[in-house]
Design an enzyme around this catalytic site. Structure first.
Site, PDB file in Angstrom:
ATOM      1  N   GLU A  48     -71.607  -2.991 -38.068  1.00  0.00           N
ATOM      2  CA  GLU A  48     -70.543  -1.673 -38.231  1.00  0.00           C
ATOM      3  C   GLU A  48     -72.022  -0.838 -37.164  1.00  0.00           C
ATOM      4  O   GLU A  48     -71.664   0.057 -36.114  1.00  0.00           O
ATOM      5  CB  GLU A  48     -70.938  -1.152 -39.374  1.00  0.00           C
ATOM      6  CG  GLU A  48     -69.570  -1.499 -40.316  1.00  0.00           C
ATOM      7  CD  GLU A  48     -68.663  -1.297 -39.734  1.00  0.00           C
ATOM      8  OE1 GLU A  48     -68.150   0.102 -38.926  1.00  0.00           O
ATOM      9  OE2 GLU A  48     -67.850  -1.962 -40.062  1.00  0.00           O
ATOM     10  N   CYS A 207     -51.250   1.160 -32.431  1.00  0.00           N
ATOM     11  CA  CYS A 207     -51.215   2.737 -32.413  1.00  0.00           C
ATOM     12  C   CYS A 207     -52.238   3.200 -31.108  1.00  0.00           C
ATOM     13  O   CYS A 207     -53.497   3.673 -31.146  1.00  0.00           O
ATOM     14  CB  CYS A 207     -51.900   2.988 -33.663  1.00  0.00           C
ATOM     15  SG  CYS A 207     -51.343   5.075 -33.689  1.00  0.00           S
ATOM     16  N   CYS A 214     -44.242   2.234 -31.451  1.00  0.00           N
ATOM     17  CA  CYS A 214     -44.266   2.826 -33.096  1.00  0.00           C
ATOM     18  C   CYS A 214     -43.787   0.914 -34.012  1.00  0.00           C
ATOM     19  O   CYS A 214     -42.931   1.836 -34.854  1.00  0.00           O
ATOM     20  CB  CYS A 214     -43.983   3.831 -32.993  1.00  0.00           C
ATOM     21  SG  CYS A 214     -44.995   5.496 -31.857  1.00  0.00           S
ATOM     22  N   CYS A 217     -44.470  -1.060 -36.444  1.00  0.00           N
ATOM     23  CA  CYS A 217     -45.964   0.069 -37.025  1.00  0.00           C
ATOM     24  C   CYS A 217     -46.114   0.333 -38.924  1.00  0.00           C
ATOM     25  O   CYS A 217     -44.357   0.291 -38.787  1.00  0.00           O
ATOM     26  CB  CYS A 217     -46.437   1.235 -36.441  1.00  0.00           C
ATOM     27  SG  CYS A 217     -47.277   2.226 -36.960  1.00  0.00           S
ATOM     28  N   CYS A 223     -44.761   8.507 -39.896  1.00  0.00           N
ATOM     29  CA  CYS A 223     -45.349   8.653 -39.103  1.00  0.00           C
ATOM     30  C   CYS A 223     -44.881  10.477 -38.099  1.00  0.00           C
ATOM     31  O   CYS A 223     -44.052  10.465 -37.721  1.00  0.00           O
ATOM     32  CB  CYS A 223     -45.727   8.134 -37.952  1.00  0.00           C
ATOM     33  SG  CYS A 223     -47.159   8.425 -36.530  1.00  0.00           S
TER      34      CYS A 223
END
Length: 367
Positions: A48, A207, A214, A217, A223
């Site tokens: 991370e 995205c 889309c 997705c 959305c």
DNA sequence: TATCCGTGGAC
DNA sequence: TGTCCAAGGAT
């Protein structure tokens, strides 16, 4: 009042996004990355930190070298900071490496060598902010908590047609609260892993910033931005990055045997703690510090290097160091001697070096 | 809150 | 070539 036929706004609850994204991640998300498939906080934490503002492909090599050298948090805590910076060299944002080292020492000294198991406690450690704390807590401990990185800002601002300006911390906090609201009441550990990973995977694939896909997705039908054909409008971020140019004169002090003198940079500012060439704000100042005009051998072509807020113009001046002091303290007047060392060949470059300097030295020094 | 902090990839 | 920005955090 009936909806017009042209109104395609989704009416389904955004809460449906959680199970859909979890399923999508399991079938289409990334699964083979070296920091996945483990719940070891050390490995997740290391990944991370390295991945902050840094792309996955860049991190891969650094991650494996780092783990090989420092297999656990105690090994990292026991290392000198210079060794950590040497392994971080080229990855950028070096405060991450210094904080990583401090964090490892804090985990050993304050937590007995085991990372604390909540985002709230993780966030008290150096270099771990709100989003990184949430990621570690979700991946390793299954905590019900939301990350909010660049990917998530894009995914969720589109999903919710969130038009707050994310340059504002207050708007960012609003979106963070909305992200938290998308979580079910009692998600399982596995669900939190898939959800957290799925947000990032979706943001880095379908995205994307430009031309999102889309149709494929998992948020299709939920959305708002996609339904309104407005994906390009989100996220909203007024950018006000002011760039400036700085000119630095680099002194390339060369001994007769070709060796070059490097000094450690101050603990704060650009390239803090890394080794670099003696740096001055003007040609005259640099020359005056080491023998003046007679010592000048060559003015190298300027190097241009872009940082986030600054464009650096680096002007190496090669000086003949044969007439200078060459004891262990370095070539300069003792009063201004900074910690440093001579490097003769590329094998000597196992050091924390700024990327443009490593590139320069690899051209100048023999293998 | 605004600014600072690296580097490389995408467009 | 310029611009944006990528698994942000510290001050």
């Amino acid at each position: 009042m009936p909806l017009a036929a042209s109104d395609s706004s989704p009416t389904a609850s955004p809460l449906l996004f959680f199970p859909r994204l979890v399923q999508w991640q399991r079938s289409h998300g990334r699964s083979g990355l070296p920091w996945q498939g483990t719940r070891d906080p050390y490995r997740v934490w290391l990944s991370e930190i390295m991945l902050q503002q840094t792309q996955v492909t860049t991190v891969l090599g650094y991650y494996s070298r780092f783990l090989e050298r420092f297999p656990d948090v105690r090994a990292l805590a026991a290392a000198p900071q210079e060794a950590v910076l040497a392994l971080w060299s080229g990855l950028g944002y070096y405060s991450r490496a210094r904080n990583l080292h401090r964090c490892a020492q804090a985990v050993v000294e304050q937590w007995g060598g085991a990372f604390p198991a909540s985002a709230e406690q993780l966030q008290t450690l150096p270099g771990i902010g709100r989003s990184t704390a949430a990621a570690i807590a979700a991946f390793c401990f299954g905590e019900r908590i939301s990350i909010l990185d660049g990917n998530v800002k894009r995914v969720l601002s589109r999903l919710l047609a969130f038009d707050g300006d994310l340059a504002s911390l207050a708007q960012e906090r609003r979106l963070w609260a909305l992200a938290q609201d998308l979580l079910p009441a009692a998600p399982s550990h596995d669900e939190m892993v898939a959800w957290t990973q799925g947000l990032m995977d979706l943001g880095s694939s379908l995205c994307s910033r430009s031309k999102p896909d889309c149709s494929a997705c998992p948020g299709a039908g939920l959305c708002l931005a996609s339904a309104q054909g407005r994906t390009a409008e989100f996220p909203v971020r007024t950018r006000k990055l002011k760039r400036s140019t700085v000119e630095w004169w680099w002194l390339l002090l060369r001994r007769p045997d070709g060796a070059v003198w490097l000094e450690r940079r101050p603990a704060e500012g650009i390239w803090a703690g890394l080794y670099s060439l003696p740096t001055y704000g003007s040609r005259a100042e640099g020359l005056a510090a080491f023998g003046g005009e007679p010592a000048l051998r060559r003015e190298h072509e300027a190097l241009r290097h872009a940082l986030t807020h600054r464009d650096l113009v680096l002007r190496p001046l090669e000086l003949d160091a044969s007439a200078l002091r060459q004891d262990a303290a370095g070539p300069g007047p003792a009063a201004q001697a900074a910690p440093g060392l001579w490097v003769r060949r590329q094998a000597d470059l196992d050091l924390g070096l700024p990327a443009p300097l490593r590139s320069l030295l690899e051209r100048l020094l023999p293998a």
